[in-house]
Design a protein around this motif. Sequence first.
Motif, PDB file in Angstrom:
ATOM      1  N   SER A 154       0.840  -1.210   0.000  1.00 42.43           N
ATOM      2  CA  SER A 154       0.000   0.000   0.000  1.00 42.43           C
ATOM      3  C   SER A 154       0.870   1.254   0.000  1.00 42.43           C
ATOM      4  O   SER A 154       0.602   2.199  -0.752  1.00 42.43           O
ATOM      5  CB  SER A 154      -0.962   0.003   1.187  1.00 42.43           C
ATOM      6  N   GLU A 169      10.285   2.927   6.655  1.00 39.38           N
ATOM      7  CA  GLU A 169       9.938   1.515   6.847  1.00 39.38           C
ATOM      8  C   GLU A 169      10.747   0.968   8.020  1.00 39.38           C
ATOM      9  O   GLU A 169      11.963   1.108   8.063  1.00 39.38           O
ATOM     10  CB  GLU A 169      10.220   0.721   5.561  1.00 39.38           C
ATOM     11  N   ARG A 175       3.899  -7.767   4.039  1.00 37.33           N
ATOM     12  CA  ARG A 175       3.297  -9.102   4.061  1.00 37.33           C
ATOM     13  C   ARG A 175       3.382  -9.837   2.724  1.00 37.33           C
ATOM     14  O   ARG A 175       2.839 -10.928   2.588  1.00 37.33           O
ATOM     15  CB  ARG A 175       1.834  -8.986   4.526  1.00 37.33           C
ATOM     16  N   ARG A 199      -2.002 -15.952  -3.591  1.00 34.88           N
ATOM     17  CA  ARG A 199      -2.891 -16.035  -4.764  1.00 34.88           C
ATOM     18  C   ARG A 199      -3.261 -14.666  -5.335  1.00 34.88           C
ATOM     19  O   ARG A 199      -3.505 -13.726  -4.576  1.00 34.88           O
ATOM     20  CB  ARG A 199      -4.209 -16.707  -4.379  1.00 34.88           C
ATOM     21  N   VAL A 220       8.728   4.174  13.071  1.00 34.43           N
ATOM     22  CA  VAL A 220       7.949   5.391  13.358  1.00 34.43           C
ATOM     23  C   VAL A 220       7.507   5.376  14.815  1.00 34.43           C
ATOM     24  O   VAL A 220       6.946   4.390  15.307  1.00 34.43           O
ATOM     25  CB  VAL A 220       6.726   5.470  12.413  1.00 34.43           C
ATOM     26  N   THR A 230       0.218  -1.794  15.003  1.00 34.18           N
ATOM     27  CA  THR A 230       1.481  -1.119  15.355  1.00 34.18           C
ATOM     28  C   THR A 230       1.279   0.388  15.494  1.00 34.18           C
ATOM     29  O   THR A 230       1.992   1.033  16.247  1.00 34.18           O
ATOM     30  CB  THR A 230       2.614  -1.410  14.336  1.00 34.18           C
ATOM     31  N   GLU A 277      -4.327  -2.565   3.690  1.00 34.06           N
ATOM     32  CA  GLU A 277      -5.429  -3.504   3.436  1.00 34.06           C
ATOM     33  C   GLU A 277      -6.603  -3.258   4.370  1.00 34.06           C
ATOM     34  O   GLU A 277      -7.757  -3.481   4.010  1.00 34.06           O
ATOM     35  CB  GLU A 277      -4.936  -4.960   3.542  1.00 34.06           C
ATOM     36  N   MET A 321      -3.698  -8.331  -1.510  1.00 34.34           N
ATOM     37  CA  MET A 321      -2.799  -7.362  -2.140  1.00 34.34           C
ATOM     38  C   MET A 321      -3.636  -6.310  -2.876  1.00 34.34           C
ATOM     39  O   MET A 321      -3.286  -5.138  -2.907  1.00 34.34           O
ATOM     40  CB  MET A 321      -1.854  -8.065  -3.126  1.00 34.34           C
TER      41      MET A 321
HETATM   42  C1  LIG Z   1      -0.557 -15.429   5.661  1.00 36.05           C
HETATM   43  C2  LIG Z   1      -1.036 -14.433   4.658  1.00 36.05           C
HETATM   44  C3  LIG Z   1      -1.647 -14.868   3.496  1.00 36.05           C
HETATM   45  C4  LIG Z   1      -2.083 -13.951   2.544  1.00 36.05           C
HETATM   46  N1  LIG Z   1      -2.580 -14.419   1.361  1.00 36.05           N
HETATM   47  C5  LIG Z   1      -2.861 -13.527   0.372  1.00 36.05           C
HETATM   48  C6  LIG Z   1      -3.161 -13.992  -0.932  1.00 36.05           C
HETATM   49  O1  LIG Z   1      -3.162 -15.193  -1.206  1.00 36.05           O
HETATM   50  N2  LIG Z   1      -3.429 -13.062  -1.897  1.00 36.05           N
HETATM   51  C7  LIG Z   1      -3.408 -11.725  -1.639  1.00 36.05           C
HETATM   52  O2  LIG Z   1      -3.648 -10.941  -2.559  1.00 36.05           O
HETATM   53  N3  LIG Z   1      -3.117 -11.270  -0.405  1.00 36.05           N
HETATM   54  C8  LIG Z   1      -2.841 -12.130   0.603  1.00 36.05           C
HETATM   55  N4  LIG Z   1      -2.478 -11.690   1.833  1.00 36.05           N
HETATM   56  C9  LIG Z   1      -2.678 -10.261   2.171  1.00 36.05           C
HETATM   57  C10 LIG Z   1      -1.622  -9.312   1.638  1.00 36.05           C
HETATM   58  O3  LIG Z   1      -0.347  -9.840   1.836  1.00 36.05           O
HETATM   59  C11 LIG Z   1      -1.795  -7.996   2.400  1.00 36.05           C
HETATM   60  O4  LIG Z   1      -3.140  -7.557   2.317  1.00 36.05           O
HETATM   61  C12 LIG Z   1      -0.927  -6.875   1.872  1.00 36.05           C
HETATM   62  O5  LIG Z   1       0.374  -7.312   1.588  1.00 36.05           O
HETATM   63  C13 LIG Z   1      -0.891  -5.775   2.931  1.00 36.05           C
HETATM   64  O6  LIG Z   1      -0.128  -4.693   2.490  1.00 36.05           O
HETATM   65  P1  LIG Z   1      -0.085  -3.387   3.381  1.00 36.05           P
HETATM   66  O7  LIG Z   1       0.801  -2.442   2.710  1.00 36.05           O
HETATM   67  O8  LIG Z   1      -1.467  -2.972   3.713  1.00 36.05           O
HETATM   68  O9  LIG Z   1       0.540  -3.864   4.785  1.00 36.05           O
HETATM   69  P2  LIG Z   1       2.010  -4.401   5.083  1.00 36.05           P
HETATM   70  O10 LIG Z   1       2.486  -5.254   3.994  1.00 36.05           O
HETATM   71  O11 LIG Z   1       1.931  -5.003   6.446  1.00 36.05           O
HETATM   72  O12 LIG Z   1       2.881  -3.070   5.102  1.00 36.05           O
HETATM   73  C14 LIG Z   1       2.944  -2.221   6.220  1.00 36.05           C
HETATM   74  C15 LIG Z   1       4.403  -1.876   6.449  1.00 36.05           C
HETATM   75  O13 LIG Z   1       4.500  -1.028   7.601  1.00 36.05           O
HETATM   76  C16 LIG Z   1       5.688  -1.376   8.307  1.00 36.05           C
HETATM   77  N5  LIG Z   1       5.556  -0.898   9.698  1.00 36.05           N
HETATM   78  C17 LIG Z   1       4.720  -1.332  10.666  1.00 36.05           C
HETATM   79  N6  LIG Z   1       4.879  -0.614  11.783  1.00 36.05           N
HETATM   80  C18 LIG Z   1       5.852   0.289  11.537  1.00 36.05           C
HETATM   81  C19 LIG Z   1       6.459   1.334  12.285  1.00 36.05           C
HETATM   82  N7  LIG Z   1       6.104   1.602  13.542  1.00 36.05           N
HETATM   83  N8  LIG Z   1       7.426   2.083  11.693  1.00 36.05           N
HETATM   84  C20 LIG Z   1       7.803   1.855  10.403  1.00 36.05           C
HETATM   85  N9  LIG Z   1       7.265   0.871   9.651  1.00 36.05           N
HETATM   86  C21 LIG Z   1       6.290   0.110  10.209  1.00 36.05           C
HETATM   87  C22 LIG Z   1       5.739  -2.883   8.178  1.00 36.05           C
HETATM   88  O14 LIG Z   1       7.046  -3.366   8.398  1.00 36.05           O
HETATM   89  C23 LIG Z   1       5.260  -3.100   6.744  1.00 36.05           C
HETATM   90  O15 LIG Z   1       6.324  -3.184   5.839  1.00 36.05           O
HETATM   91  C24 LIG Z   1      -1.981 -12.567   2.793  1.00 36.05           C
HETATM   92  C25 LIG Z   1      -1.372 -12.123   3.965  1.00 36.05           C
HETATM   93  C26 LIG Z   1      -0.894 -13.038   4.886  1.00 36.05           C
HETATM   94  C27 LIG Z   1      -0.190 -12.548   6.109  1.00 36.05           C
END
Ligand SMILES: Cc1cc2nc3c(=O)[nH]c(=O)nc-3n(C[C@H](O)[C@H](O)[C@H](O)COP(=O)(O)OP(=O)(O)OC[C@H]3O[C@@H](n4cnc5c(N)ncnc54)[C@H](O)[C@@H]3O)c2cc1C
Length: 485
Positions: free
Chosen positions: A48, A67, A75, A95, A265, A301, A458, A467
Amino acid sequence: MQRDTLSRRGVMALFSWTGTAALLGCGDSSGEPKGDGRSVLVLGAGLSGLSAAYELQKQGYEVTLLEGRERIGGRVWTMREGFADGQLAEIGAVRIPDVHDHTLGYVDELGLELDEFPGGDPLYYLDDNRFMHKEGEDWPLPGLKPNELQATLGDTWAEYIAGAFEEFGNPRDGSFPKPGIVEKYDDQIWIDFLRQRGASEAYLPLYTADNGAEVYTIGTLAWMVAEVADQAWDKTYHIRGGNDLLPKGIAEKVGMDNILLAHKVMRIEHDEQGVTVVAEHDGAEVSFSADHLVCTLPFTTLRDVTIVPEFADDKMKTIDGLFMMNAGRGYIQTKTRFWEKEGIGGLKIAKTDTDAERIWDLSHVQAGSSTKGMIVSYTQEKHADAYCGKSMDEREAFALTAIEKFFPEIKAEKLAFFQYCWAEDPWVQGAWTDFLPGQWWMAAVAKRAEGRVHFAGEHTSIWAGWMQGAIESGKRAAQEIVATV
Ligand SMILES: Cc1cc2nc3c(=O)[nH]c(=O)nc-3n(C[C@H](O)[C@H](O)[C@H](O)COP(=O)(O)OP(=O)(O)OC[C@H]3O[C@@H](n4cnc5c(N)ncnc54)[C@H](O)[C@@H]3O)c2cc1C
């Protein structure tokens, strides 16, 4: 949120979808860059944050990402070490449904290639009963109702779930939820919705083994919104070479110089003029200021970050209360794909009510000609908690013993094991957001901007747990900032 797809083939054609991606935030269409050198801080370099940064840069904004981890991708994390023959494991996202237009749009833009997960027949292991099911045969499950006895999972999906779409409305055309729906369904868990639609008690373990234990936790509205949005889902893909090529590709476009890793952060200050963020790096506090902020930190977090002044009360309550579900992964590389001898195939090769929950097969999306297998015991909720409740040393034996009940050869077949429990990951403290009964009001509040602080992740999308949700929300947050000009 993890729902079944392949079993639905055949019913998809009944439901049309209007791919109105523009409604859901696909960037500015006027063609004129709006940023004019204005600065934006993006917190989090998961999908995101990267998407928001990428879209903002396209509009001429100066973007800096902070980050906490030593890597980007959050994730979306592909493990390439520790397995023979160069095989890989996806610790997070696996997936990509063919209806996930935002995800596939970036796959296309970055020139990445896809492999399709093959279809096939799974093994079932329910109530100590090991069986496969062929279309037209009775399910060997005492207590099924006459309409369930020979139905495919696609048939029951059409009857119990798709049959109710009209009542709920569709987020893709802005009609979800229709009037009265929130009042009617907000307090209900998804499994009770199925009961209300007529599902028998005997059917529920079958449905759960297909979809994962979270169906006993998540609220009806949260599950249904994604069901409606993704109703035309047919094929399922994986990015050739690993799903992390997606965040890596976007990060390359954004420029690694603009992404500051190992910056945790700690504090967000905001007012009408701009934002200041304090991060911890190498034991010291570092301060950054900008015109706007995109916060993608999972609320688990963000709870530990000091916010000055605090956001509106309902936002603070949402940050404190939004539920993040646990998921456990136990990857097993095997000497052979022994299950294929029995005609077992597909992505979900075993659907069970054991502590191993479901076994997914990633063998067919590996590079090269290796005949080794790569399978994962994929647990959610109570099953994940049982697995993750074991010590690190005990988890392998726990998973293999559960799998041995239905795949007796698993211990002899094992070459390598890798475990991960997402609730233990300090940067997310869970796997994905499940809006619990009574939490639907949080969906609108979670994504709402607070002055110059915009929110993505997400947890701010109807595609929570995907994703697609991360990317859609990153684009939406970027568009919000562009719209302030
Ligand atoms: C087990 C599992 C299975 C999944 N299966 C699927 C699938 O099959 N298909 C699909 O499309 N999606 C799937 N997903 C979901 C998908 O991976 C997530 O929805 C997506 O990657 C989330 O992205 P994001 O940017 O919202 O969050 P994140 O990827 O969590 O990004 C947030 C970022 O913030 C950082 N952060 C947190 N706190 C701090 C802080 N205090 N200071 C600095 N940085 C910080 C973290 O390190 C991270 O890098 C799955 C997820 C999991 C865990």
